[in-house]
Write a protein that holds these residues in place. Structure first.
Motif, PDB file in Angstrom:
ATOM      1  N   LEU A 197       6.062 -12.145  -0.756  1.00 10.48           N
ATOM      2  CA  LEU A 197       5.190 -12.496   0.361  1.00 10.48           C
ATOM      3  C   LEU A 197       5.326 -13.955   0.774  1.00 10.48           C
ATOM      4  O   LEU A 197       5.234 -14.280   1.959  1.00 10.48           O
ATOM      5  N   SER A 198       5.540 -14.837  -0.182  1.00 12.49           N
ATOM      6  CA  SER A 198       5.704 -16.250   0.171  1.00 12.49           C
ATOM      7  C   SER A 198       7.046 -16.513   0.842  1.00 12.49           C
ATOM      8  O   SER A 198       7.164 -17.400   1.690  1.00 12.49           O
ATOM      9  N   ASP A 199       8.080 -15.734   0.488  1.00 19.00           N
ATOM     10  CA  ASP A 199       9.405 -15.917   1.075  1.00 19.00           C
ATOM     11  C   ASP A 199       9.546 -15.264   2.446  1.00 19.00           C
ATOM     12  O   ASP A 199      10.557 -15.469   3.120  1.00 19.00           O
ATOM     13  N   ASN A 200       8.571 -14.458   2.832  1.00 19.18           N
ATOM     14  CA  ASN A 200       8.672 -13.715   4.096  1.00 19.18           C
ATOM     15  C   ASN A 200       7.403 -13.838   4.927  1.00 19.18           C
ATOM     16  O   ASN A 200       6.963 -12.876   5.555  1.00 19.18           O
ATOM     17  N   VAL A 201       6.823 -15.033   4.932  1.00 16.60           N
ATOM     18  CA  VAL A 201       5.545 -15.251   5.628  1.00 16.60           C
ATOM     19  C   VAL A 201       5.634 -14.876   7.101  1.00 16.60           C
ATOM     20  O   VAL A 201       4.767 -14.181   7.641  1.00 16.60           O
ATOM     21  N   GLY A 202       6.685 -15.326   7.776  1.00 18.98           N
ATOM     22  CA  GLY A 202       6.805 -15.075   9.210  1.00 18.98           C
ATOM     23  C   GLY A 202       6.846 -13.605   9.551  1.00 18.98           C
ATOM     24  O   GLY A 202       6.339 -13.185  10.603  1.00 18.98           O
ATOM     25  N   VAL A 203       7.438 -12.791   8.678  1.00 19.07           N
ATOM     26  CA  VAL A 203       7.542 -11.352   8.914  1.00 19.07           C
ATOM     27  C   VAL A 203       6.273 -10.621   8.509  1.00 19.07           C
ATOM     28  O   VAL A 203       5.826  -9.694   9.191  1.00 19.07           O
ATOM     29  N   LEU A 204       5.664 -11.044   7.397  1.00 22.89           N
ATOM     30  CA  LEU A 204       4.605 -10.255   6.781  1.00 22.89           C
ATOM     31  C   LEU A 204       3.187 -10.615   7.218  1.00 22.89           C
ATOM     32  O   LEU A 204       2.298  -9.768   7.136  1.00 22.89           O
ATOM     33  N   VAL A 205       2.947 -11.829   7.685  1.00 22.15           N
ATOM     34  CA  VAL A 205       1.607 -12.178   8.159  1.00 22.15           C
ATOM     35  C   VAL A 205       1.160 -11.270   9.311  1.00 22.15           C
ATOM     36  O   VAL A 205       0.019 -10.808   9.330  1.00 22.15           O
ATOM     37  N   PRO A 206       2.027 -10.961  10.289  1.00 27.81           N
ATOM     38  CA  PRO A 206       1.601 -10.016  11.337  1.00 27.81           C
ATOM     39  C   PRO A 206       1.202  -8.654  10.778  1.00 27.81           C
ATOM     40  O   PRO A 206       0.251  -8.033  11.271  1.00 27.81           O
ATOM     41  N   PHE A 207       1.903  -8.166   9.738  1.00 28.13           N
ATOM     42  CA  PHE A 207       1.512  -6.899   9.107  1.00 28.13           C
ATOM     43  C   PHE A 207       0.122  -7.013   8.499  1.00 28.13           C
ATOM     44  O   PHE A 207      -0.696  -6.093   8.609  1.00 28.13           O
ATOM     45  N   ALA A 208      -0.144  -8.152   7.845  1.00 30.92           N
ATOM     46  CA  ALA A 208      -1.449  -8.353   7.218  1.00 30.92           C
ATOM     47  C   ALA A 208      -2.560  -8.374   8.264  1.00 30.92           C
ATOM     48  O   ALA A 208      -3.628  -7.779   8.064  1.00 30.92           O
ATOM     49  N   LEU A 209      -2.324  -9.025   9.392  1.00 30.19           N
ATOM     50  CA  LEU A 209      -3.341  -9.109  10.442  1.00 30.19           C
ATOM     51  C   LEU A 209      -3.607  -7.738  11.067  1.00 30.19           C
ATOM     52  O   LEU A 209      -4.764  -7.359  11.281  1.00 30.19           O
ATOM     53  N   VAL A 210      -2.547  -6.989  11.344  1.00 30.87           N
ATOM     54  CA  VAL A 210      -2.717  -5.654  11.926  1.00 30.87           C
ATOM     55  C   VAL A 210      -3.413  -4.730  10.931  1.00 30.87           C
ATOM     56  O   VAL A 210      -4.293  -3.946  11.305  1.00 30.87           O
ATOM     57  N   GLY A 211      -3.046  -4.832   9.650  1.00 29.88           N
ATOM     58  CA  GLY A 211      -3.702  -4.022   8.626  1.00 29.88           C
ATOM     59  C   GLY A 211      -5.186  -4.310   8.542  1.00 29.88           C
ATOM     60  O   GLY A 211      -6.009  -3.396   8.419  1.00 29.88           O
ATOM     61  N   PHE A 212      -5.541  -5.597   8.624  1.00 32.07           N
ATOM     62  CA  PHE A 212      -6.952  -5.983   8.601  1.00 32.07           C
ATOM     63  C   PHE A 212      -7.697  -5.395   9.787  1.00 32.07           C
ATOM     64  O   PHE A 212      -8.805  -4.857   9.643  1.00 32.07           O
ATOM     65  N   LEU A 213      -7.101  -5.464  10.972  1.00 25.83           N
ATOM     66  CA  LEU A 213      -7.753  -4.934  12.177  1.00 25.83           C
ATOM     67  C   LEU A 213      -7.909  -3.416  12.108  1.00 25.83           C
ATOM     68  O   LEU A 213      -8.923  -2.862  12.539  1.00 25.83           O
ATOM     69  N   LEU A 214      -6.909  -2.735  11.549  1.00 26.81           N
ATOM     70  CA  LEU A 214      -7.003  -1.282  11.414  1.00 26.81           C
ATOM     71  C   LEU A 214      -8.098  -0.890  10.421  1.00 26.81           C
ATOM     72  O   LEU A 214      -8.845   0.060  10.651  1.00 26.81           O
ATOM     73  N   HIS A 215      -8.193  -1.627   9.311  1.00 27.78           N
ATOM     74  CA  HIS A 215      -9.271  -1.364   8.354  1.00 27.78           C
ATOM     75  C   HIS A 215     -10.628  -1.615   8.994  1.00 27.78           C
ATOM     76  O   HIS A 215     -11.590  -0.871   8.759  1.00 27.78           O
ATOM     77  N   LEU A 216     -10.703  -2.666   9.810  1.00 25.96           N
ATOM     78  CA  LEU A 216     -11.953  -2.982  10.499  1.00 25.96           C
ATOM     79  C   LEU A 216     -12.331  -1.864  11.461  1.00 25.96           C
ATOM     80  O   LEU A 216     -13.500  -1.455  11.538  1.00 25.96           O
ATOM     81  N   ALA A 217     -11.329  -1.346  12.172  1.00 25.49           N
ATOM     82  CA  ALA A 217     -11.583  -0.244  13.102  1.00 25.49           C
ATOM     83  C   ALA A 217     -12.028   1.006  12.350  1.00 25.49           C
ATOM     84  O   ALA A 217     -12.915   1.738  12.790  1.00 25.49           O
TER      85      ALA A 217
END
Length: 255
Positions: A197-217
């Motif tokens: 996760l630390s080596d792929n921040v640029g790729v994986l942060v968007p996944f984390a944000l979308v996952g959070f929004l989906l859980h919120l929904a």
């Protein structure tokens, strides 16, 4: 309940090693040259859009098993949920009121990440999950320990300063996947997750944000969680597999 160590290697016709590889997908075993089977950072073309499209396609391919299986663990994890609110000076309480519901919810919340990671990895390898897979817990002891240690670290980070807690939550996203797939010990799985996760921040942060929004929904209703739960789990698995330089199975699942 099964606690064996299944191979997650996709079938031969997808160009990967066959099933039964001890570390899944034919990944090398941990050694000094390649600690914990770590492979280079993300390949080009890893995207949230592709991850979501793939996750939906896998759910559609095995809808009954995945939705019912994930839904079962979602409901078990919320049997003890209770809440209260005040309206016009009157306090209202609601909850299922099931005897022992709180204990059941605690246990389900604790162990469900192990089985759900197993099911998601099976799906990503091109094999069709069955209902029995939702009661299979590979590398159970070490995976559970890794989840407990990660949760304690996240909790401490959140107590002292909010930001460290959020950062640790992000860095430990892949803990259960690493422990289940590679049969790692708890601390090794934690380090593996942090490194990916630390080596792929640029790729994986968007996944984390979308996952959070989906859980919120999905939090609006239990029904919402039943749909968003498997979607987020499979998207996370997609990201986990892709940043290790591999691809997920994109053909119809095989039994």
């Amino acid at each position: 309940m099964s606690t064996g160590t299944p191979g997650y290697g996709p079938p031969q016709n997808n160009g990967y090693p066959g099933a039964g590889q001890p570390y899944g997908y034919g990944a090398p075993q941990p050694n000094a040259a390649q600690p914990y089977g770590y492979t280079p950072p993300a390949q080009p073309g890893v995207s949230v859009g592709d991850g979501m499209s793939w996750a939906w396609s896998r759910i559609a391919d095995n809808a009954v098993v995945l939705l019912v299986g994930f839904g079962l663990w979602t409901i078990l994890g919320r049997l003890g949920a209770e809440a209260s609110f005040t309206l016009n000076g009157v306090e209202y309480h609601y909850g299922l009121g099931i005897p022992g519901g709180g204990i059941i919810s605690f246990i389900a919340t604790l162990i469900s990440p192990v089985v759900l990671a197993h099911v998601a990895l099976l799906t990503s390898s091109g094999r069709k999950a069955d209902f029995k897979d939702f009661f299979t817990f590979p590398n159970f002891g070490q995976t559970l320990l890794a989840l407990i240690l990660s949760s304690l670290a996240i909790g401490l980070g959140a107590i002292f300063l909010i930001i460290p807690g959020i950062i640790l939550y992000y860095l430990f996203t892949f803990v259960q996947y690493a422990a289940v797939e590679h049969n790692l010990e708890a601390t090794a799985a934690m380090r593996y997750s942090m490194r990916l996760l630390s080596d792929n921040v640029g790729v994986l942060v968007p996944f984390a944000l979308v996952g959070f929004l989906l859980h919120l929904a999905g939090a609006v209703t239990v029904i919402g969680w039943i749909v968003t739960g498997p979607l987020v789990a499979l998207m996370t698995t997609y990201a986990y597999v892709r940043v290790q330089g591999r691809d997920v199975a994109r053909y119809p699942s095989q039994g």
